[in-house]
Design a protein around this motif. Structure first.
Motif: not given
Lengths: 152, 152
Positions: B103-129
């Motif tokens: 449901e989400r796009d690449d802009a979402w993937l690269e945007a800073p996370l609201r609760i942890a602005p040093a991270l973005n979702a791209h890093w977060a999901w790489f980190h999960v893997a």
């Protein structure tokens, strides 16, 4: 991702002595030193496959064999080195990887590999990171169990 | 990458019995079952952080605590389950992840996370893997050392 994975690998081995790098947890284990050599050899192998579009040569395969195969040959042949031996090799190998990737574009990344058309370079370089991360997990496990006498 | 990592995790535990999933290699080890629970709990945590833009609640943190922290609490509380218990949880969790990512796009993937602005979702999901792959490396090591009597 390659850089992040490498940073965590280097953190996992920071400060280890030659004795610790050569320690065998049990008869079937690989040493932490051998796992570091393996990480470097995998990267060099995928450099040849993706950047040079060829299989490793007989000489390359022989030179990397102990580190790639691990197990008995790794236990026999990869030992006696200080940490800088392994990290220096990793650093030199990574410099080649980053320079070669910087010269290429996303179309190259997604194109089938000439010598393995079921794969592309994107998968190959993900796999290099994936293999490193998997062994880093093992290195963390092994490091936590180094004998008291040799622990940092 | 998430799917590939998961396939290799499932292959690494294929056919394990409850007894094998509960086996402790040594007093400081995590069981393979607890590592599977950890993989699922990490993914659920990052769903909350990236898809819901919030910290896990007190109730969620409590429910996931044993699996996230592993160690003593994991050894005490995560045990007695068949393989399908763990793989079912992993499958249900992954369905939520893939549906939300779709449901989400690449802009979402690269945007800073609201609760942890040093991270973005791209890093977060790489980190999960990345975390899953690291523990899969440990699972392979542990599986190769299961007692003869319980080995597949």
């Amino acid at each position: 991702m390659l850089t992040y994975a490498r940073d965590t690998t280097l953190a996992a081995v920071n400060g280890l002595t030659r004795e610790q790098l050569d320690h065998l947890q049990d008869a079937g284990s690989n040493t932490i030193g051998a796992l570091l050599a393996h990480i470097g050899a995998v990267e060099r192998g995928y450099q040849v496959i993706t950047f040079e579009d060829r299989e490793p040569s007989v000489a390359e395969t022989a030179a990397w064999s102990a580190a790639l195969k691990l197990g008995d040959q790794g236990r026999r042949e990869v030992r006696g080195h200080e940490l800088q031996f392994y990290t220096g090799e990793l650093m030199r190998t990574r410099q080649v990887t980053l320079a070669a990737l910087a010269e290429r574009d996303d179309a190259w990344l997604e194109a089938p590999l000439r010598i393995a058309p079921a794969l592309n370079a994107h998968w190959a370089w993900f796999h290099v990171a994936e293999d490193e991360i998997s062994h880093r997990g093992q290195i963390r496990w092994l490091r936590a169990r180094l004998p008291q006498a040799t622990a940092v």
